[in-house]
Design a protein around this motif. Sequence first.
Motif, short mmCIF file in Angstrom:
data_model
loop_
_atom_site.label_atom_id
_atom_site.label_comp_id
_atom_site.label_asym_id
_atom_site.label_seq_id
_atom_site.Cartn_x
_atom_site.Cartn_y
_atom_site.Cartn_z
N ALA A 94 0.91 -1.41 -0.08
CA ALA A 94 0.46 -0.20 -0.24
C ALA A 94 1.42 1.44 0.08
O ALA A 94 2.55 1.17 0.26
CB ALA A 94 -0.81 -0.01 1.03
N MET A 95 0.07 2.10 -0.75
CA MET A 95 0.56 3.73 -0.56
C MET A 95 0.65 4.34 0.91
O MET A 95 -1.10 4.67 0.76
CB MET A 95 0.81 4.95 -2.11
CG MET A 95 0.99 3.60 -2.99
SD MET A 95 3.10 3.39 -3.33
CE MET A 95 3.55 5.60 -3.23
N ARG A 96 1.19 4.94 1.67
CA ARG A 96 0.84 5.35 2.50
C ARG A 96 1.71 6.54 2.80
O ARG A 96 2.39 5.79 2.62
CB ARG A 96 1.13 4.24 4.48
CG ARG A 96 0.47 3.23 4.11
CD ARG A 96 0.88 1.35 5.63
NE ARG A 96 0.71 2.15 6.48
CZ ARG A 96 1.07 2.69 7.38
NH1 ARG A 96 1.94 1.81 7.38
NH2 ARG A 96 0.35 2.85 8.28
N TYR A 97 0.65 7.23 3.99
CA TYR A 97 1.33 8.49 4.31
C TYR A 97 2.15 8.73 5.92
O TYR A 97 0.62 8.43 6.88
CB TYR A 97 0.55 10.08 4.09
CG TYR A 97 -0.36 10.02 2.99
CD1 TYR A 97 0.98 10.93 1.89
CD2 TYR A 97 -1.11 9.87 2.68
CE1 TYR A 97 0.18 11.25 1.14
CE2 TYR A 97 -1.55 9.55 0.90
CZ TYR A 97 -0.34 10.72 -0.16
OH TYR A 97 -1.59 11.02 -1.31
N THR A 132 -1.27 -17.04 -0.93
CA THR A 132 -1.73 -17.24 -2.53
C THR A 132 -2.74 -16.46 -2.89
O THR A 132 -2.89 -16.37 -1.83
CB THR A 132 -1.69 -18.82 -2.43
OG1 THR A 132 -3.10 -19.14 -1.39
CG2 THR A 132 -0.39 -19.91 -2.00
N ASP A 133 -3.27 -16.72 -3.72
CA ASP A 133 -4.37 -16.96 -4.33
C ASP A 133 -5.32 -16.78 -3.81
O ASP A 133 -6.56 -16.28 -3.12
CB ASP A 133 -5.05 -17.11 -6.19
CG ASP A 133 -4.31 -16.17 -7.05
OD1 ASP A 133 -4.56 -15.05 -6.81
OD2 ASP A 133 -3.92 -15.83 -8.34
N LEU A 139 -9.79 -14.02 2.50
CA LEU A 139 -9.78 -12.63 3.39
C LEU A 139 -10.94 -11.37 3.01
O LEU A 139 -11.41 -10.65 3.47
CB LEU A 139 -8.57 -11.15 2.81
CG LEU A 139 -6.94 -11.74 3.79
CD1 LEU A 139 -6.41 -10.93 2.72
CD2 LEU A 139 -7.35 -11.70 4.81
N SER A 140 -11.31 -11.39 1.84
CA SER A 140 -12.67 -10.68 1.51
C SER A 140 -13.60 -10.79 2.34
O SER A 140 -14.77 -10.36 2.55
CB SER A 140 -13.47 -11.47 0.05
OG SER A 140 -14.09 -13.23 -0.29
N VAL A 148 -8.39 -6.08 -2.09
CA VAL A 148 -6.77 -6.64 -1.88
C VAL A 148 -6.60 -6.99 -3.74
O VAL A 148 -5.09 -7.05 -3.73
CB VAL A 148 -7.50 -7.93 -1.59
CG1 VAL A 148 -6.90 -9.41 -2.00
CG2 VAL A 148 -8.02 -8.53 -0.36
N ASP A 149 -7.27 -7.08 -4.09
CA ASP A 149 -6.74 -7.50 -5.27
C ASP A 149 -5.81 -6.27 -6.21
O ASP A 149 -4.82 -6.18 -6.66
CB ASP A 149 -8.11 -7.64 -6.74
CG ASP A 149 -8.29 -9.07 -6.69
OD1 ASP A 149 -7.84 -9.64 -5.82
OD2 ASP A 149 -9.89 -8.97 -7.27
N ALA A 150 -6.05 -4.92 -5.82
CA ALA A 150 -5.44 -3.45 -5.88
C ALA A 150 -4.12 -3.12 -5.07
O ALA A 150 -2.42 -3.50 -5.82
CB ALA A 150 -5.81 -2.35 -5.55
N MET A 151 -3.82 -4.27 -4.64
CA MET A 151 -2.84 -4.33 -3.49
C MET A 151 -1.67 -5.26 -3.12
O MET A 151 -0.69 -5.85 -3.01
CB MET A 151 -3.18 -4.70 -1.65
CG MET A 151 -3.92 -3.86 -1.03
SD MET A 151 -4.32 -3.94 0.63
CE MET A 151 -2.89 -4.14 1.53
#
Length: 158
Positions: A94-97, A132-133, A139-140, A148-151
């Motif tokens: 993830a992109m975090r600040y 794994t997938d 996790l859904s 999750v897919d975006a991460m």
Amino acid sequence: MKIDELAEKLNELKNLRAEKRSDGMVIYSKDSTDYDFFFSLGYKNKSLTDVGFDWSCLDDVKPADLHKALNLIDRFLHTPIDERFPEKKYRLMAMRYVGGPIAIKQYVTSLQASGDYMTFNFGSKENAGKWTDKELRNLSQWFPQEAVDAMKEPVEDD
């Protein structure tokens, strides 16, 4: 038998060299050029009748190695197709600040899911957890699958 295991065992034979390709595997005698393979094997082949042979390229192959190679290939072909492929592993990032206006890329090292919440622990790429997938689909229950897919980031073989 998985594809990686087949390639490893074939490459252990004294006079053979196996090379994985995107659509299958080719097997050479140890000192052959890239065009002189004697087996071509598609990853989804089901029997030895589906395997390509070029017996003219067997000059340096010892009969014992050829016998072992045929046995390994036969064992591979008897493995169900869906079991031949190693499961892909993924890292979550993830992109975090963290401490300022610039986002930094961080990796999920572990997570904790319970009842109605989910906690992510972040750290470096080296310490990132690998899933794994199938594990990520589970996790859904706590987290949207799209998130999750975006991460997901594939783990490259090191």
